[in-house]
Write an enzyme that holds these catalytic residues in place. Structure first.
Site: not given
Ligand code: GKR
Ligand code: MG
Length: 441
Positions: A200, A202, A230, A232, A255, A284, A308, A334, A336
């Site tokens: 995955k 980010k 993802d 977000n 995602e 999430n 999660d 999910h 952190n």
């Molecule tokens: O750890 O920066 C991070 C992620 O952006 C996390 O805060 C997210 O909650 O992993 C997460 C996600 O899947 O959105």
């Molecule tokens: Mg996410």
């Protein structure tokens, strides 16, 4: 006689982190967690881990009177009591950041987990055997969670350096990764060490074209791997459709590609997105409690709710899996930044989740080596296995390490996560904007 809880310890802790980039900014050099340890009258300890921050620490401490003196079998009454007392604090939902800003639900989970750990030890079964319909699988698929990494040298913050480390993952995870090629190198190093077959990335950091290019580069390097991106929810529906179509046959799922816009809810927008692209959507962000789940199911908005346990509770996370099974959805988790107690929690929830599950998220590869237990679970060939003959969560707290992590928290005056602070070294006066990738300003 059934053991009762005699002592409840709440220990805020910190660990070291890399300058991981995401829509909320950049991770600080320290991530924080709250650890709960319950001691029962039979001398056993039960543990739980949830996100950090003083608010959660406080709620946990203010729940002591509900916990102490309770017999193990009565733990659901305690969880209900915590919910009744503090759930108003979560009334605004998870918030717009990439991470969940609720507090009561996390306190509930910490206490629930510590009770389940004790109960498992007392009944001589793993926690997974106590959840839902019991153990469904003993090998849990885990994904390789990749991030772009900011240049720590542009800050004066005390990030760990990778230079000098012998293992390439150990070295690369602490150094900048800001191009598709650098992310591929990270993936290769993670693969060598952990054997992942799902990755995955980010997103929400660069513009969509750059993140699409990174996924294409990952696909070229790992043609058989399942890939997830993802951002977000930072893309518009139009952008999400365009980028996703350009990744047809490459992305296994996506995602939170987009979120609420033009007066429509995130769930409504994701439902449109799925109808137009036929690409499965994980989230999430918009399916994070039962009320949202009801709307999500009605709309057909989400294919993979990331349940999660830290924000669904352990039992709730498995209940989500039952819903997924009944509605032909897929279940995932999910994460952190977390220590190895949370890793154990995710493994037990996933072991008990019925139906099809996706490789679960974990940030553990960024923390690996900073254990709070003496016997952490290990990722091998992209899987974590339940331990043979283990009871409860299957991990034992390492008091020495716990003290060190608590010291780190105190010495650095830590609290809850704030990704804007380090980001402001990269872009002066940087502010979070849920619709603009972090480095697009
Ligand atoms: O750890 O920066 C991070 C992620 O952006 C996390 O805060 C997210 O909650 O992993 C997460 C996600 O899947 O959105
Ligand atoms: Mg996410």
């Amino acid at each position: 006689m059934v053991p009762i809880i005699e002592k409840m310890e709440v220990v805020p802790v910190a660990g070291r982190d890399s300058m991981l980039l995401n829509l909320s900014g950049a991770h600080e050099p320290f991530f924080t967690r709250n650890i709960v340890i319950l001691t029962a009258s039979n001398g056993e300890e039960g543990i739980g881990e949830v996100p950090g921050g003083k608010k959660i620490t406080q709620i946990l401490n203010e729940s002591q009177d509900l916990v102490l003196g309770t017999p193990l079998g009565d733990y659901k009454k305690v969880i209900r009591g915590v919910k009744k007392r503090f759930s108003e604090l979560d009334s605004k939902g998870r918030g717009l950041q990439t991470f969940d800003q609720r507090v009561c639900i996390h306190a509930q989970t910490a206490i629930e987990t510590a009770f389940l750990d004790l109960l498992g030890k007392y009944l001589k079964v793993p926690v997974a055997a106590l959840l839902g319909d019991g153990i469904q699988r003993k090998k849990i698929p885990v994904l390789g969670y990749l991030f772009y990494i900011g240049d720590r040298k542009k800050t004066d913050l005390p990030y760990v350096k990778g230079e000098g480390a012998e293992d390439s993952w150990e070295r690369l995870r602490r150094e900048p990764a800001l191009t598709p090629a650098a992310v591929v190198r990270l993936a290769q190093a993670a693969y060598e060490r952990y054997g992942f077959t799902t990755f995955k990335l980010k997103g929400g950091v660069f513009n969509g074209e750059t993140e699409v290019a990174t996924i294409k580069a990952l696909h070229q390097a790992f043609p058989m791997a399942k890939l997830d991106l993802d951002p977000n929810g930072s893309w518009s529906l139009k952008q999400a459709i365009r980028y996703t179509k350009s990744l047809k046959g490459i992305l296994h799922y996506i995602e939170d590609p987009c979120g609420a816009e033009d007066g429509f809810s995130g769930r409504e927008i994701l439902a449109e997105f799925q109808r137009q692209t036929h690409v499965p959507v994980a989230t999430n962000m918009v399916d994070t409690n039962w009320r949202q789940m009801a709307h999500s199911l009605t709309l057909g908005a989400v294919s993979i709710p990331l349940a999660d346990p830290h924000f669904w509770t352990m039992e709730g996370s498995v209940e989500v899996a039952k819903i997924c099974q009944a509605f032909s959805l897929n279940w995932g988790i999910h994460s952190n930044n977390h220590f190895d107690i949370s890793l154990a929690m995710a493994i037990h929830a996933a072991a008990a989740a019925p139906g099809e599950i996706y490789a679960i998220d974990t940030h553990w590869i960024w923390q690996d080596g900073q254990n709070l237990t003496k016997d952490s679970y290990q990722i091998k060939d992209g899987f974590i296995s339940l331990k043979q003959d283990s009871v409860g969560l299957g991990v034992t707290i390492d008091r020495q390490k716990l003290i060190q992590a608590h010291r780190l928290y105190i010495q650095n005056t830590c609290d809850q996560r704030n990704d804007a602070r380090p980001m402001q070294y990269l872009i002066p006066n940087w502010r979070f904007d849920p619709h603009r990738p972090a480095l697009v300003r």
